[in-house]
Enzyme design. Structure first.
Site, PDB file in Angstrom:
ATOM      1  N   ARG A   1       0.863  -1.182   0.000  1.00 26.54           N
ATOM      2  CA  ARG A   1       0.000   0.000   0.000  1.00 26.54           C
ATOM      3  C   ARG A   1       0.905   1.240   0.000  1.00 26.54           C
ATOM      4  O   ARG A   1       2.014   1.208   0.539  1.00 26.54           O
ATOM      5  CB  ARG A   1      -0.894   0.033   1.243  1.00 26.54           C
ATOM      6  CG  ARG A   1      -2.053  -0.943   1.208  1.00 26.54           C
ATOM      7  CD  ARG A   1      -3.137  -0.488   0.227  1.00 26.54           C
ATOM      8  NE  ARG A   1      -4.307  -1.348   0.232  1.00 26.54           N
ATOM      9  CZ  ARG A   1      -4.572  -2.290  -0.684  1.00 26.54           C
ATOM     10  NH1 ARG A   1      -3.726  -2.520  -1.667  1.00 26.54           N
ATOM     11  NH2 ARG A   1      -5.684  -2.993  -0.619  1.00 26.54           N
TER      12      ARG A   1
ATOM     13  N   HIS B   1      -1.578   0.994  -9.668  1.00 26.57           N
ATOM     14  CA  HIS B   1      -2.277   0.015  -8.800  1.00 26.57           C
ATOM     15  C   HIS B   1      -2.908  -1.107  -9.638  1.00 26.57           C
ATOM     16  O   HIS B   1      -4.113  -1.363  -9.570  1.00 26.57           O
ATOM     17  CB  HIS B   1      -3.335   0.714  -7.932  1.00 26.57           C
ATOM     18  CG  HIS B   1      -3.741  -0.108  -6.735  1.00 26.57           C
ATOM     19  ND1 HIS B   1      -4.043   0.441  -5.512  1.00 26.57           N
ATOM     20  CD2 HIS B   1      -3.886  -1.446  -6.566  1.00 26.57           C
ATOM     21  CE1 HIS B   1      -4.361  -0.509  -4.654  1.00 26.57           C
ATOM     22  NE2 HIS B   1      -4.277  -1.682  -5.279  1.00 26.57           N
TER      23      HIS B   1
END
Ligand code: NDP
Ligand code: OXD
Length: 311
Positions: A226, A274
């Site tokens: 993350r 992502h």
């Protein structure tokens, strides 16, 4: 088993892909798609990426919260109704895509492909022959569903592999380290560092100067965990000093990465939006449906999240 009502709630995932797959495995499953909910008291389970504004308290009869992500930090666990079990997504298709991405990123660093790409516009013919793979050490932070698979795959390629997790692990051909006591020994010989940790209070900001200083000079970083694992300023400083030679980043504190962000144009950073891993309704639906059955039977869910631990 009686029919169940599921609410599908995501601005990223396509309900028209999910609904037929879920109903193929559970034909009498009734599915509503947020924000079209007839009777919130009838909703018994939610399949969710990010909870709708106002939270899930409006659904008083929830028996299960099934995340559409392998990570669950975006659910803001502490804000969820207490006592309702939460499951993270374990999807064999997603695991394969994460494995493939990490193999690509490791080989790209190992073979110096970025240097070749930079030489091409200048028509520079420069040889770079890497050391044997066994002399290059890849370190994987997080040895769960995804990190474990990546560690095994990279070992299959012939690299020397190390792994770090919270609890001790035994994985064939992977030197395993654990806990904060094991971090320095893990990092000290890691040439290519892959972060596959969940984002928790303990792991937030772990990719920062103290860790970078434990790595051999010139190490490479791959962050697919993350964005908030990384202290961005510390990475820019480490790239400038040569402590870190290159980074491949798939996740960011702010997504989409703002156009003015220095990472976009940094010559030593590769940005991907992502996309390291992606789930698919086809491969994930059997696992999700098994959890719906478990919820109806009041059994523990598969891949159930420990709310206090945060993953
Ligand atoms: P798992 O829960 O299966 O594994 C998590 C691993 O991290 C475990 O090995 C755990 O240790 C370890 N860990 C957790 N906290 C700590 C800590 N404080 N110190 C050391 N190790 C720790 O998760 P997954 O493998 O399924 O997913 C990992 C993460 O990958 C997700 O949370 C998400 O953030 C990210 N992700 C990114 C995607 C992308 O496209 N970029 C896609 C999917 C996921 P232990 O085994 O001891 O519990
Ligand atoms: C996930 C993700 O957690 O896409 O599945 O990051």
């Amino acid at each position: 088993m009686r029919p169940m009502k599921l609410l599908f709630c995501s601005h990223l995932d396509d309900p028209t892909e999910w609904i037929p797959e879920l109903q193929r495995h559970m034909p009498d499953l009734e599915i509503e798609v947020w924000p079209h909910v007839k009777d919130p008291t009838a909703v018994e389970a939610i399949l969710v990426w990010i909870p709708p504004e106002g939270g899930l308290a409006r659904f008083p009869n929830l028996k299960a919260i099934q995340s559409l992500g392998a990570g669950v930090n975006q659910l803001d666990l502490k804000s969820l109704p207490r006592g309702v079990p939460v499951a993270r997504l374990v999807d064999p298709g997603l695991t394969v895509s994460m494995r493939d991405y990490c193999i690509w990123a490791v080989l790209r660093h190992y073979r110096g492909l970025d240097a070749h790409a930079a030489n091409q516009p200048q028509k520079k013919w420069v040889y770079y022959i890497p050391p044997p793979k066994s002399a290059v050490s890849v370190g994987v932070m997080g040895l769960g569903e995804l990190g474990g698979e990546v560690a095994r795959a990279v070992a299959d390629l012939g690299f020397s592999v190390r792994g770090w997790a919270r609890s001790p692990k035994t994985i064939e051909r992977v030197a395993c380290f654990s806990g904060s006591d094991g971090l320095a020994a893990f990092a000290g010989k890691t040439d290519i560092l892959i972060c596959l940790l969940p984002l928790t209070a303990e792991t937030r900001g772990i990719l920062a100067r103290p860790l970078f200083e434990m790595l051999p000079k010139g190490a490479r970083l791959i962050n697919v965990g993350r964005g908030d694992h990384l202290v961005e300023r510390d990475l820019l400083d480490a790239l400038e000093s040569g402590r870190i030679a290159r980074a491949t980043l798939d996740v960011f504190a702010r997504e989409p990465l703002p156009p003015e962000h220095p990472f976009w144009s940094h010559p030593q950073i590769t940005v991907t939006p992502h996309v390291a891993a992606f789930g698919s309704a086809v491969t994930a639906a059997p696992v999700v449906v098994e959890n719906l059955r478990r919820a109806l039977a009041r059994k523990p869910l598969l891949n159930q999240v420990d709310i206090d631990r945060g993953y």
